[in-house]
Write a protein that holds these residues in place. Structure first.
Motif, short mmCIF file in Angstrom:
data_model
loop_
_atom_site.label_atom_id
_atom_site.label_comp_id
_atom_site.label_asym_id
_atom_site.label_seq_id
_atom_site.Cartn_x
_atom_site.Cartn_y
_atom_site.Cartn_z
N GLU A 176 0.84 -1.21 0.00
CA GLU A 176 0.00 0.00 0.00
C GLU A 176 0.87 1.25 0.00
O GLU A 176 0.60 2.22 -0.72
CB GLU A 176 -0.94 0.02 1.21
N ARG A 209 -3.11 6.56 6.30
CA ARG A 209 -4.15 5.64 6.75
C ARG A 209 -4.97 6.25 7.89
O ARG A 209 -6.20 6.12 7.92
CB ARG A 209 -3.53 4.32 7.22
N HIS A 288 -10.02 3.59 0.68
CA HIS A 288 -9.23 2.93 1.70
C HIS A 288 -8.81 1.56 1.14
O HIS A 288 -9.52 0.99 0.30
CB HIS A 288 -10.03 2.76 2.99
N ASN A 289 -7.68 1.04 1.58
CA ASN A 289 -7.16 -0.23 1.06
C ASN A 289 -7.10 -0.20 -0.48
O ASN A 289 -7.56 -1.10 -1.17
CB ASN A 289 -8.03 -1.40 1.51
N GLN A 292 -5.53 -3.16 -2.50
CA GLN A 292 -6.38 -4.33 -2.66
C GLN A 292 -7.39 -4.12 -3.79
O GLN A 292 -7.70 -5.03 -4.55
CB GLN A 292 -7.10 -4.65 -1.36
N LYS A 293 -7.91 -2.91 -3.91
CA LYS A 293 -8.86 -2.61 -4.97
C LYS A 293 -8.18 -2.66 -6.34
O LYS A 293 -8.76 -3.15 -7.32
CB LYS A 293 -9.49 -1.23 -4.75
#
Length: 423
Positions: A176, A209, A288-289, A292-293
């Protein structure tokens, strides 16, 4: 003459092999020319040949002149003790082993195929305007060209992976965090890319974050770290950003001593760092994240959807803090998203999938073939020679071709150059 040309001639036997003799008039029969070595040491490993009926298995060293053996100090390098044949274009000196025995020398000057040498002269020894093969580039077989371009695109991804690997080492394998740094650099484009990256490196990604749900704080963090909040200004929004930044600076013990100064000069207003930093802040507020997306996206449309963001409301009527402008929503354009996908998303996906033991090639090729071609001087010049750049895969491959092969005169290791030499 380039030594690489002699490597090509030897590797592909572009010379008369029927009546070979050493400079000492010994007959030479080739059974296996050896494995081309691209690292340190002799040029070809494990060659298998006969010299005057004596079978030899060992290494072959290639030079333009025999005396280059001493120029390169091979006589004191034990890596060359197992050389069984010295292949040269021109023989001008005997070469000896440590035990004073002569290393057999094969001179290629009179046995290279005439057409190959003529093609080499045309390719690399004639005056050219842009690339060595520009007069023949359009004639190269489509099948060969397409396969070579695919390979060049993967080469370019592999080169970019080295940058990602370095960022992973300094980020403790935080994918990330690495994504954020790459996006920051590419949001800054060429003019402010290094400045934006230095901003991203000036604090730990964990801070992003923690404040992602507060878009004003994200903007304050980015603007403050690049030094845009150091002015005296009567502006409510600016004052709020200053206050937020001072709070964040104290809370997270921030420093921007090593952040590279920004440039506004010669930038179109949509590319001003103020606009790009606000868009970057809104992107991370929205997602957010995000890594991962990115990795979970199945199609190019999914990736485009992730980047449908603009600026905060203030920047709808401003390009700088000082002056108002005509009201427009400054969303990321498709062309800009394409650049982010080409330079950040696809290399990162390639690197991550490979780290998971998966083959990323087919997926990356498919995605890159569905992104429009880049438009720059290199692509325009290639298209004048041969209209061909229809996707990001091809444009990236052509950039790799120009910068890593054409500009370095590496025609011998280029599929295009090889095909022209073999005409």
């Amino acid at each position: 003459m380039q030594e690489a040309f002699l490597h090509y001639v030897w590797q592909f036997k572009k010379f008369d092999t029927a009546h070979l003799k050493t400079t000492s008039d010994e007959t030479v029969a080739l059974h296996n020319n050896g494995q081309h070595n691209l690292n340190g040491g002799p040029d070809f490993f494990n060659a298998h040949l006969e010299i005057d009926g004596q079978v030899w298995v060992g290494n072959v060293e290639i030079h333009i002149k025999s005396s280059d053996w001493y120029v390169h100090n091979h006589e004191v390098d034990s890596a060359y003790d197992n050389v069984i044949l010295h292949v040269v274009y021109e023989h001008d000196s005997d070469i000896f082993r440590n035990d004073n025995s002569v290393i057999p020398t094969l001179e290629l000057k009179s046995v290279i195929h005439k057409n190959v040498f003529q093609n080499y002269q045309k390719l690399l020894m004639s005056p050219h305007k842009w690339i060595n093969c520009e007069s023949d580039f359009a004639e190269v077989d489509d099948f060969l060209m397409n396969n070579w371009l695919e390979r060049l695109y993967i080469e370019r991804l592999e080169r970019k992976s080295k940058v990602i690997d370095t960022l992973l080492e300094t980020s403790k394998n935080d994918w990330e965090g690495v994504l954020f740094k790459l996006l920051a650099k590419n949001f800054g484009l060429k003019v402010n890319g290094d400045a934006f990256l230095s901003m991203a490196n000036s604090f730990d990604f964990s801070i992003v974050r923690k404040i992602q749900s507060q878009p004003l704080q994200l903007e304050a963090l980015f603007f403050g770290q690049v030094g845009l909040l150091d002015m005296e200004m009567e502006n409510a929004y600016y004052g709020t950003l200053v206050n937020e930044y001072q709070f964040l600076k104290q809370k997270f013990k921030l420093s921007n001593n090593h952040v590279i100064p920004l440039q506004f000069f010669r930038l179109r207003p949509p590319n001003f760092p103020t606009i790009r930093l606000s868009q970057l802040a809104m992107l991370y507020h929205e997602h957010h994240n995000f890594f991962q997306k990115i990795m979970g996206a199945k199609t190019i449309e999914d990736l485009y959807e992730l980047f449908q963001v603009g600026t905060s409301e203030f920047w709808n009527t401003h390009f700088t803090f000082e002056k108002n402008s005509k009201a427009t929503k400054k969303i990321l354009t498709k062309n800009f998203i394409d650049l982010l996908l080409i330079n950040t998303v696809l290399p990162l996906r390639f690197c991550y999938l490979r780290s998971q033991g998966k083959n990323p090639t087919e997926q990356n090729l498919s995605l890159a073939q569905n992104i429009g071609s880049e438009d720059n001087n290199i692509i325009a010049a290639f298209n004048t020679l041969r209209p061909m750049s229809t996707s990001a895969m091809i444009s990236q491959a052509l950039i790799q071709l120009k910068t890593e092969y054409c500009e370095k005169n590496k025609c011998m290791t280029c599929a295009v150059g090889n095909s022209l030499l073999a005409k």
